[in-house]
Scaffold this motif. Structure first.
Motif, mmCIF file in Angstrom:
data_model
loop_
_atom_site.group_PDB
_atom_site.id
_atom_site.type_symbol
_atom_site.label_atom_id
_atom_site.label_comp_id
_atom_site.label_asym_id
_atom_site.label_seq_id
_atom_site.Cartn_x
_atom_site.Cartn_y
_atom_site.Cartn_z
ATOM 1 N N GLU A 166 0.835 -1.204 0.000
ATOM 2 C CA GLU A 166 0.000 0.000 0.000
ATOM 3 C C GLU A 166 0.868 1.253 0.000
ATOM 4 O O GLU A 166 0.605 2.210 -0.736
ATOM 5 C CB GLU A 166 -0.924 0.015 1.223
ATOM 6 C CG GLU A 166 -2.019 -1.020 1.173
ATOM 7 C CD GLU A 166 -2.746 -1.147 2.502
ATOM 8 O OE1 GLU A 166 -3.978 -1.257 2.470
ATOM 9 O OE2 GLU A 166 -2.084 -1.159 3.567
ATOM 10 N N LEU A 225 -7.139 10.778 -6.285
ATOM 11 C CA LEU A 225 -7.470 9.468 -5.713
ATOM 12 C C LEU A 225 -8.980 9.284 -5.651
ATOM 13 O O LEU A 225 -9.730 10.251 -5.590
ATOM 14 C CB LEU A 225 -6.910 9.343 -4.289
ATOM 15 C CG LEU A 225 -5.409 9.354 -4.117
ATOM 16 C CD1 LEU A 225 -5.060 9.388 -2.634
ATOM 17 C CD2 LEU A 225 -4.779 8.143 -4.775
ATOM 18 N N LEU A 250 1.050 4.157 -3.003
ATOM 19 C CA LEU A 250 0.833 5.589 -2.742
ATOM 20 C C LEU A 250 2.082 6.400 -3.066
ATOM 21 O O LEU A 250 2.000 7.496 -3.622
ATOM 22 C CB LEU A 250 0.403 5.804 -1.288
ATOM 23 C CG LEU A 250 -0.969 5.250 -0.909
ATOM 24 C CD1 LEU A 250 -1.166 5.312 0.597
ATOM 25 C CD2 LEU A 250 -2.074 5.986 -1.631
ATOM 26 N N GLU A 293 -10.402 5.984 -0.786
ATOM 27 C CA GLU A 293 -9.053 5.653 -0.312
ATOM 28 C C GLU A 293 -8.936 5.942 1.189
ATOM 29 O O GLU A 293 -9.380 6.980 1.674
ATOM 30 C CB GLU A 293 -7.995 6.468 -1.063
ATOM 31 C CG GLU A 293 -7.875 6.128 -2.518
ATOM 32 C CD GLU A 293 -6.984 4.928 -2.784
ATOM 33 O OE1 GLU A 293 -6.329 4.431 -1.856
ATOM 34 O OE2 GLU A 293 -6.957 4.503 -3.941
#
Length: 106
Positions: free
Chosen positions: A36, A82, A40, A86
């Motif tokens: 993750e 995003l 990002l 999220e």
């Protein structure tokens, strides 16, 4: 090392974070897996947060943002790149809801 984003639920919790005494009940915590975090990072999310929030989040640095105006501006910019679902967006929303801060422990 785990990557954790924390939002204190009130000013008392915010102060407790300074002394590493905040309890689980006092905070909202998001633990990012390595995958993750990488996703990002590669999408430029942390670069955007650094730019808008005037901070320096990197792979081996603890950082926090306490200015609600900067948190709000960062949330606006994050929503542009995003999906609103999220988890990191939710953390910025929590910081605004609780009127506290957002802390990055990387």
């Amino acid at each position: 090392m785990p990557k954790t984003i924390i939002v204190p639920k009130n000013k008392e919790a915010e102060n407790a974070l300074d002394y590493d005494t905040a309890t689980k009940e006092q905070i909202v915590e998001l633990n990012l897996s390595e995958q993750e975090f990488e996703k990002l990072w590669n999408e430029g999310v942390f670069s955007l947060i650094n730019k808008v929030s005037e901070c320096n989040i990197d792979d081996y640095e603890d950082e926090h943002v306490t200015d609600l105006g900067l948190i709000s501006n960062t949330l606006i910019e994050l929503n542009k790149i995003l999906s609103g679902s999220e988890n990191i967006i939710k953390m910025f929303e929590f910081a605004l809801t609780y009127k506290t801060s957002i802390h990055f422990y990387f």
